[in-house]
Design a protein around this motif. Structure first.
Motif, PDB file in Angstrom:
ATOM      1  N   THR A  77       0.858  -1.261   0.016  1.00 31.72           N
ATOM      2  CA  THR A  77      -0.147  -0.072  -0.125  1.00 31.72           C
ATOM      3  C   THR A  77       0.946   1.249   0.053  1.00 31.72           C
ATOM      4  OG1 THR A  77       0.003   0.010   2.306  1.00 31.72           O
ATOM      5  CG2 THR A  77      -1.810  -1.073   1.493  1.00 31.72           C
ATOM      6  N   GLY A  78       0.429   2.249  -0.545  1.00 30.80           N
ATOM      7  CA  GLY A  78       1.060   3.618  -0.525  1.00 30.80           C
ATOM      8  C   GLY A  78       0.357   4.549  -1.463  1.00 30.80           C
ATOM      9  N   LYS A  79       0.895   5.781  -1.567  1.00 31.27           N
ATOM     10  CA  LYS A  79       0.417   6.732  -2.501  1.00 31.27           C
ATOM     11  C   LYS A  79       1.171   7.226  -3.817  1.00 31.27           C
ATOM     12  CE  LYS A  79      -2.335   8.941   1.268  1.00 31.27           C
ATOM     13  NZ  LYS A  79      -3.709   9.125   0.777  1.00 31.27           N
ATOM     14  N   ASN A  80       0.600   7.650  -4.869  1.00 31.14           N
ATOM     15  CA  ASN A  80       1.381   7.858  -5.850  1.00 31.14           C
ATOM     16  C   ASN A  80       1.583   9.255  -5.638  1.00 31.14           C
ATOM     17  OD1 ASN A  80      -0.858   9.238  -6.724  1.00 31.14           O
ATOM     18  ND2 ASN A  80      -1.101   8.007  -8.467  1.00 31.14           N
ATOM     19  N   LEU A  81       2.513  10.068  -6.783  1.00 28.57           N
ATOM     20  CA  LEU A  81       2.986  11.540  -6.605  1.00 28.57           C
ATOM     21  C   LEU A  81       1.560  12.382  -6.501  1.00 28.57           C
ATOM     22  CD1 LEU A  81       6.119  11.606  -9.056  1.00 28.57           C
ATOM     23  CD2 LEU A  81       5.838  11.592  -6.343  1.00 28.57           C
ATOM     24  N   ASP A  82       0.361  11.932  -7.001  1.00 25.21           N
ATOM     25  CA  ASP A  82      -0.621  12.858  -7.037  1.00 25.21           C
ATOM     26  C   ASP A  82      -1.386  12.783  -5.675  1.00 25.21           C
ATOM     27  OD1 ASP A  82      -0.232  14.046  -9.264  1.00 25.21           O
ATOM     28  OD2 ASP A  82      -0.996  12.470 -10.564  1.00 25.21           O
ATOM     29  N   GLN A  83      -1.063  11.768  -4.801  1.00 24.75           N
ATOM     30  CA  GLN A  83      -1.710  11.419  -3.579  1.00 24.75           C
ATOM     31  C   GLN A  83      -2.890  10.506  -3.562  1.00 24.75           C
ATOM     32  OE1 GLN A  83      -0.184  12.233  -0.329  1.00 24.75           O
ATOM     33  NE2 GLN A  83       1.404  12.760  -1.832  1.00 24.75           N
ATOM     34  N   VAL A 103      -2.599  -9.895 -10.726  1.00 25.26           N
ATOM     35  CA  VAL A 103      -2.735  -8.815  -9.816  1.00 25.26           C
ATOM     36  C   VAL A 103      -3.671  -8.031  -9.580  1.00 25.26           C
ATOM     37  CG1 VAL A 103      -0.991  -6.977  -8.887  1.00 25.26           C
ATOM     38  CG2 VAL A 103      -0.053  -9.121 -10.271  1.00 25.26           C
ATOM     39  N   PHE A 104      -4.199  -7.934  -8.404  1.00 27.37           N
ATOM     40  CA  PHE A 104      -5.378  -7.137  -8.242  1.00 27.37           C
ATOM     41  C   PHE A 104      -5.033  -5.876  -7.507  1.00 27.37           C
ATOM     42  CE2 PHE A 104      -6.572 -11.462  -7.619  1.00 27.37           C
ATOM     43  CZ  PHE A 104      -7.293 -11.696  -8.433  1.00 27.37           C
ATOM     44  N   VAL A 105      -5.610  -4.734  -8.191  1.00 29.11           N
ATOM     45  CA  VAL A 105      -5.173  -3.335  -7.936  1.00 29.11           C
ATOM     46  C   VAL A 105      -6.666  -2.481  -7.371  1.00 29.11           C
ATOM     47  CG1 VAL A 105      -4.033  -1.227  -8.718  1.00 29.11           C
ATOM     48  CG2 VAL A 105      -3.231  -3.152  -9.220  1.00 29.11           C
ATOM     49  N   SER A 106      -6.447  -1.743  -6.360  1.00 24.23           N
ATOM     50  CA  SER A 106      -7.536  -1.064  -5.883  1.00 24.23           C
ATOM     51  C   SER A 106      -6.862   0.305  -5.518  1.00 24.23           C
ATOM     52  CB  SER A 106      -8.033  -1.504  -4.386  1.00 24.23           C
ATOM     53  OG  SER A 106      -8.503  -2.731  -4.584  1.00 24.23           O
ATOM     54  N   TYR A 107      -7.746   1.511  -5.939  1.00 25.89           N
ATOM     55  CA  TYR A 107      -7.014   2.640  -5.568  1.00 25.89           C
ATOM     56  C   TYR A 107      -8.262   3.772  -5.676  1.00 25.89           C
ATOM     57  CZ  TYR A 107      -8.083   2.683 -10.955  1.00 25.89           C
ATOM     58  OH  TYR A 107      -8.604   2.860 -12.057  1.00 25.89           O
ATOM     59  N   SER A 108      -7.802   4.984  -5.068  1.00 20.47           N
ATOM     60  CA  SER A 108      -8.527   6.231  -4.973  1.00 20.47           C
ATOM     61  C   SER A 108      -8.709   7.160  -6.289  1.00 20.47           C
ATOM     62  CB  SER A 108      -8.417   6.893  -3.820  1.00 20.47           C
ATOM     63  OG  SER A 108      -6.854   7.277  -3.878  1.00 20.47           O
ATOM     64  N   LYS A 109      -9.861   7.477  -6.849  1.00 19.85           N
ATOM     65  CA  LYS A 109      -9.864   8.217  -7.885  1.00 19.85           C
ATOM     66  C   LYS A 109      -9.272   9.683  -7.753  1.00 19.85           C
ATOM     67  CE  LYS A 109     -13.016   9.214 -11.562  1.00 19.85           C
ATOM     68  NZ  LYS A 109     -14.214   8.827 -12.386  1.00 19.85           N
ATOM     69  N   ASN A 110      -9.258  10.299  -6.554  1.00 14.95           N
ATOM     70  CA  ASN A 110      -8.783  11.405  -5.903  1.00 14.95           C
ATOM     71  C   ASN A 110      -7.880  11.235  -4.860  1.00 14.95           C
ATOM     72  OD1 ASN A 110     -10.391  11.110  -3.632  1.00 14.95           O
ATOM     73  ND2 ASN A 110     -12.088  12.049  -5.116  1.00 14.95           N
ATOM     74  N   ALA A 111      -7.531  12.190  -4.171  1.00 13.47           N
ATOM     75  CA  ALA A 111      -6.454  12.323  -2.966  1.00 13.47           C
ATOM     76  C   ALA A 111      -7.120  11.575  -1.856  1.00 13.47           C
ATOM     77  CB  ALA A 111      -5.840  13.526  -2.907  1.00 13.47           C
ATOM     78  N   SER A 112      -8.177  10.886  -1.803  1.00 16.83           N
ATOM     79  CA  SER A 112      -8.684  10.376  -0.403  1.00 16.83           C
ATOM     80  C   SER A 112      -8.321   9.054  -0.221  1.00 16.83           C
ATOM     81  CB  SER A 112     -10.225  10.514  -0.611  1.00 16.83           C
ATOM     82  OG  SER A 112     -10.831   9.455  -1.384  1.00 16.83           O
ATOM     83  N   LYS A 114     -10.243   6.577   0.383  1.00 15.87           N
ATOM     84  CA  LYS A 114     -11.491   5.541  -0.203  1.00 15.87           C
ATOM     85  C   LYS A 114     -11.033   4.942  -1.226  1.00 15.87           C
ATOM     86  CE  LYS A 114     -16.291   5.520  -1.240  1.00 15.87           C
ATOM     87  NZ  LYS A 114     -17.478   6.275  -1.653  1.00 15.87           N
ATOM     88  N   LEU A 115     -10.939   3.824  -1.446  1.00 18.53           N
ATOM     89  CA  LEU A 115     -10.619   2.952  -2.446  1.00 18.53           C
ATOM     90  C   LEU A 115     -11.930   2.554  -3.322  1.00 18.53           C
ATOM     91  CD1 LEU A 115      -8.204   0.459  -0.789  1.00 18.53           C
ATOM     92  CD2 LEU A 115      -7.633   2.204  -2.175  1.00 18.53           C
ATOM     93  N   ASP A 116     -11.976   3.567  -4.450  1.00 20.55           N
ATOM     94  CA  ASP A 116     -13.418   3.385  -5.097  1.00 20.55           C
ATOM     95  C   ASP A 116     -13.207   2.822  -6.589  1.00 20.55           C
ATOM     96  OD1 ASP A 116     -12.000   5.598  -5.868  1.00 20.55           O
ATOM     97  OD2 ASP A 116     -13.433   7.022  -5.372  1.00 20.55           O
ATOM     98  N   GLN A 117     -11.694   2.552  -6.763  1.00 19.94           N
ATOM     99  CA  GLN A 117     -11.556   2.070  -8.319  1.00 19.94           C
ATOM    100  C   GLN A 117     -10.972   0.789  -7.924  1.00 19.94           C
ATOM    101  OE1 GLN A 117     -12.659   3.999 -11.116  1.00 19.94           O
ATOM    102  NE2 GLN A 117     -13.545   5.087  -9.291  1.00 19.94           N
ATOM    103  N   LYS A 118     -11.056  -0.380  -8.898  1.00 22.10           N
ATOM    104  CA  LYS A 118     -10.530  -1.720  -8.873  1.00 22.10           C
ATOM    105  C   LYS A 118     -10.189  -1.857 -10.238  1.00 22.10           C
ATOM    106  CE  LYS A 118     -12.447  -3.537  -4.770  1.00 22.10           C
ATOM    107  NZ  LYS A 118     -13.471  -4.513  -4.270  1.00 22.10           N
ATOM    108  N   THR A 119      -8.896  -2.536 -10.548  1.00 21.15           N
ATOM    109  CA  THR A 119      -8.488  -3.282 -11.758  1.00 21.15           C
ATOM    110  C   THR A 119      -7.901  -4.544 -11.520  1.00 21.15           C
ATOM    111  OG1 THR A 119      -7.927  -2.671 -13.886  1.00 21.15           O
ATOM    112  CG2 THR A 119      -6.607  -1.820 -12.164  1.00 21.15           C
TER     113      THR A 119
END
Length: 126
Positions: A77-83, A103-112, A114-119
């Motif tokens: 887990t972590g954050k990219n440069l755009d948070q 590989v399962f990836v979950s991520y936030s669409k914005n800097a929150s 909240k993991l609201d995206q999956k691929t």
């Protein structure tokens, strides 16, 4: 029995050390490189073939999540440069050189957080 499980987990964890995965995002078709450090404590998540998706915006350095991991899965887990929060889940038994790993990836669409995206990524293990 507990010692056997710990030894199995430690062996699986060490086999992955220094592994590189070249991955194709099944939703956006962007291409990424996921590289585990020699000590498996960090997964560097780098876009190679970018598109306009959230994940492709920048590199992320993800840390091993001991609480979310098990002998079957390793979670980073972590954050990219755009948070944007990014969570990567690897099946330990699929990380075999020359094979394809899911590989399962979950991520936030914005800097929150909240993991609201999956691929799902399909990755060539190198």
């Amino acid at each position: 029995m507990k010692k056997l499980l710990l030894l199995t987990a430690a062996f699986s964890f060490n086999v992955m050390a220094g592994t590189t995965l070249v991955c194709n995002d099944q939703n956006s078709h962007a291409v990424y490189k996921l590289q585990l450090t020699e000590e498996n404590s960090t997964l560097v998540f780098s876009p190679l073939l970018k598109d306009n998706s959230t994940l492709a915006k920048s590199v992320a350095s993800l840390k091993y999540n001991e609480g979310g991991s098990s002998e079957l899965y390793s979670v980073y887990t972590g954050k990219n440069l755009d948070q944007n929060t990014v969570v990567v889940e690897l099946k330990n038994k699929e990380l075999v050189r020359g094979k394809i790993a899911e590989v399962f990836v979950s991520y936030s669409k914005n800097a929150s957080n909240k993991l609201d995206q999956k691929t799902v990524f399909l990755c060539d293990v190198e």
